[in-house]
Design a protein around this motif. Structure first.
Motif, short mmCIF file in Angstrom:
data_model
loop_
_atom_site.label_atom_id
_atom_site.label_comp_id
_atom_site.label_asym_id
_atom_site.label_seq_id
_atom_site.Cartn_x
_atom_site.Cartn_y
_atom_site.Cartn_z
N ILE A 217 -14.92 25.36 -13.31
CA ILE A 217 -16.30 24.85 -13.35
C ILE A 217 -17.12 25.38 -12.17
O ILE A 217 -18.13 26.06 -12.36
CB ILE A 217 -16.32 23.30 -13.37
CG1 ILE A 217 -15.67 22.80 -14.66
CG2 ILE A 217 -17.76 22.80 -13.26
CD1 ILE A 217 -15.55 21.30 -14.74
N SER A 218 -16.66 25.10 -10.95
CA SER A 218 -17.43 25.51 -9.77
C SER A 218 -17.58 27.02 -9.68
O SER A 218 -18.69 27.54 -9.49
CB SER A 218 -16.77 24.98 -8.49
OG SER A 218 -16.78 23.58 -8.46
N PHE A 219 -16.48 27.75 -9.82
CA PHE A 219 -16.54 29.20 -9.68
C PHE A 219 -17.38 29.85 -10.78
O PHE A 219 -18.23 30.70 -10.47
CB PHE A 219 -15.13 29.79 -9.65
CG PHE A 219 -14.34 29.43 -8.42
CD1 PHE A 219 -14.94 28.77 -7.34
CD2 PHE A 219 -13.00 29.75 -8.32
CE1 PHE A 219 -14.22 28.43 -6.20
CE2 PHE A 219 -12.25 29.42 -7.18
CZ PHE A 219 -12.87 28.75 -6.12
N PRO A 220 -17.21 29.49 -12.07
CA PRO A 220 -18.09 30.08 -13.09
C PRO A 220 -19.57 29.77 -12.88
O PRO A 220 -20.43 30.58 -13.23
CB PRO A 220 -17.58 29.44 -14.39
CG PRO A 220 -16.14 29.14 -14.13
CD PRO A 220 -16.11 28.72 -12.68
N TRP B 188 -21.55 41.25 -5.12
CA TRP B 188 -20.83 40.22 -5.88
C TRP B 188 -19.57 39.79 -5.13
O TRP B 188 -19.26 38.60 -5.05
CB TRP B 188 -20.48 40.71 -7.28
CG TRP B 188 -19.50 39.80 -7.98
CD1 TRP B 188 -18.24 40.09 -8.36
CD2 TRP B 188 -19.73 38.43 -8.36
NE1 TRP B 188 -17.65 39.00 -8.94
CE2 TRP B 188 -18.54 37.97 -8.96
CE3 TRP B 188 -20.81 37.56 -8.24
CZ2 TRP B 188 -18.40 36.67 -9.45
CZ3 TRP B 188 -20.66 36.25 -8.72
CH2 TRP B 188 -19.48 35.83 -9.33
N THR B 189 -18.85 40.74 -4.56
CA THR B 189 -17.63 40.42 -3.80
C THR B 189 -17.98 39.61 -2.56
O THR B 189 -17.30 38.63 -2.24
CB THR B 189 -16.89 41.71 -3.39
OG1 THR B 189 -16.63 42.49 -4.56
CG2 THR B 189 -15.59 41.39 -2.70
N LEU C 163 -21.06 29.86 -10.22
CA LEU C 163 -21.59 30.79 -9.23
C LEU C 163 -22.19 32.05 -9.85
O LEU C 163 -22.97 32.75 -9.20
CB LEU C 163 -20.47 31.20 -8.25
CG LEU C 163 -19.93 30.09 -7.34
CD1 LEU C 163 -18.76 30.61 -6.51
CD2 LEU C 163 -21.03 29.54 -6.44
N VAL C 164 -21.82 32.33 -11.10
CA VAL C 164 -22.33 33.55 -11.76
C VAL C 164 -23.85 33.47 -11.94
O VAL C 164 -24.57 34.35 -11.47
CB VAL C 164 -21.61 33.81 -13.09
CG1 VAL C 164 -22.23 35.01 -13.81
CG2 VAL C 164 -20.11 34.02 -12.88
N PRO C 165 -24.38 32.41 -12.62
CA PRO C 165 -25.85 32.33 -12.72
C PRO C 165 -26.51 32.18 -11.35
O PRO C 165 -27.61 32.68 -11.13
CB PRO C 165 -26.10 31.11 -13.60
CG PRO C 165 -24.84 30.31 -13.56
CD PRO C 165 -23.75 31.30 -13.38
N MET C 166 -25.84 31.48 -10.43
CA MET C 166 -26.40 31.33 -9.09
C MET C 166 -26.54 32.69 -8.42
O MET C 166 -27.54 32.96 -7.73
CB MET C 166 -25.52 30.41 -8.24
CG MET C 166 -26.09 30.15 -6.86
SD MET C 166 -25.03 29.13 -5.81
CE MET C 166 -26.06 28.98 -4.34
N GLY D 265 -18.10 34.43 0.22
CA GLY D 265 -18.88 33.47 0.98
C GLY D 265 -19.09 32.14 0.28
O GLY D 265 -19.01 31.08 0.91
N ALA D 266 -19.34 32.18 -1.02
CA ALA D 266 -19.69 30.96 -1.75
C ALA D 266 -18.49 30.27 -2.40
O ALA D 266 -18.59 29.10 -2.78
CB ALA D 266 -20.73 31.27 -2.83
#
Length: 334
Positions: free
Chosen positions: A143-146, A77-78, A148-151, A83-84
């Motif tokens: 928006i963008s960072f949250p 996750w880190t 990333l969780v499902p991604m 990276g993303a």
């Protein structure tokens, strides 16, 4: 004696034959150009791939990745967040930080002399700029960072994203090509969707407050637009391909830098031309896509193709601004 209509039929046949021959010639030339270009591109990619993979950079990046992975003790996750999210954000704000100095101070002139819409944002309205920066930061953080969780869990399902073996350079080029096509399709149609009068008034109008955009405005948008038009088109390709985190990081950074260049308002030497999207902000109903392929197929670039901006829509290979070498025609009242 000739039967009635014989001449007409003969002319029609001749016309059809002529048109058919022209079409056949065009297809034959197109096939020749395409096949030649494809062979040259394949040879270039194979040569570059062999060099990148076997001479220097392949081993360098593989070693660097393994060291980083071991340092992070495999904390996926880190690693994914760095990276993303972190690397692309640093690329975005680093590049736009340089542009903001030029927008605010009018210096260095090496940048500002390449302004596309002359006299606009010279200097930029600081009140509008603060609003744009706050919105851009909000879109990234909330928006963008949250998203990333499902991604992250989708990428975990693929079981390849955190592999200790990096993809080959050749495969990376294939992925980037697929990502670009996916983004072009999704962005074009979602962008046209938010230009529908009902959605434009409530959603997309915010982004078009800037008729002469600057780099940071690339993610200055309503939250709904930022989800469907800015973020999902970029995220979808890697999720479809099950890409490695290094590929994802590079692609997100490239996408953010590219959209920043498209909005920056400066046609700088050696960088991709921003004339296409700048024209969209100027006229609103032209040039919806990224590459321009779907605009050409749908005819949404016809006005653009008749302008000096289209003539300037190329990579600048000299230090002379294209606004000087290909200036706008004088206005009628001048």
């Amino acid at each position: 004696p000739k039967m009635p209509g014989q001449d007409t039929a003969a002319r029609a046949y001749s016309c059809c034959f002529s048109q058919g021959k022209k079409l056949s010639d065009a297809l034959r030339i197109s096939a020749y150009v395409f096949s030649t270009g494809l062979l040259m591109f394949t040879a270039l990619v194979n040569s570059a791939s062999w060099f990148m993979q076997n001479i220097t950079l392949g081993n360098f990046w593989q070693t660097a990745w393994l060291k980083f992975y071991d340092y992070m003790e495999g904390a996926e996750w880190t690693i994914f967040l760095i990276g993303a999210a972190l690397v692309p954000a640093l690329a975005f704000w680093g590049f736009n930080g340089i542009l903001l100095v030029a927008d605010i101070t009018g210096k260095p002139t090496f940048i500002t002399r390449y302004r596309i819409q002359l006299g606009k944002n010279d200097p930029v309205d600081t009140k509008k700029l603060r609003k744009a920066i706050y919105t851009a930061l909000g879109n990234q953080l909330f928006i963008s960072f949250p998203m990333l969780v499902p991604m992250f869990y989708i990428m975990k399902w693929w079981d390849n994203t955190f592999s200790k073996e990096l993809p080959t350079f050749q495969w990376f080029l294939v992925e980037i090509s697929i990502f670009t096509v996916v983004e072009e399709i999704l962005f074009y149609y979602t962008h046209r969707l938010v230009h529908h009068p009902v959605l434009y008034k409530h959603i997309h109008k915010k982004h078009h407050e800037w008729t002469a955009p600057i780099g940071v405005v690339s993610i200055y948008a309503h939250p709904i637009e930022h989800i469907i038009s800015n973020t999902l088109p970029v995220m979808t390709g890697p999720m479809i391909m099950g890409s490695h985190i290094v590929s994802i990081s590079a692609w997100f950074s490239i996408a953010l830098l590219t959209t920043s260049i498209s909005h920056c308002g400066y046609h700088l030497p050696l960088l991709p031309s921003p004339e296409f999207h700048d024209f969209h902000h100027l006229k609103f109903n032209q040039c919806y896509g990224v590459l321009g392929v779907l605009d050409f197929l749908h005819g949404t670039d016809k006005m653009f193709r008749q302008t000096k901006a289209f003539e300037r829509h190329k990579v600048l290979l000299s230090l002379t601004p294209l606004s000087e070498s290909i200036p706008e025609p004088p206005k009628k009242d001048e």
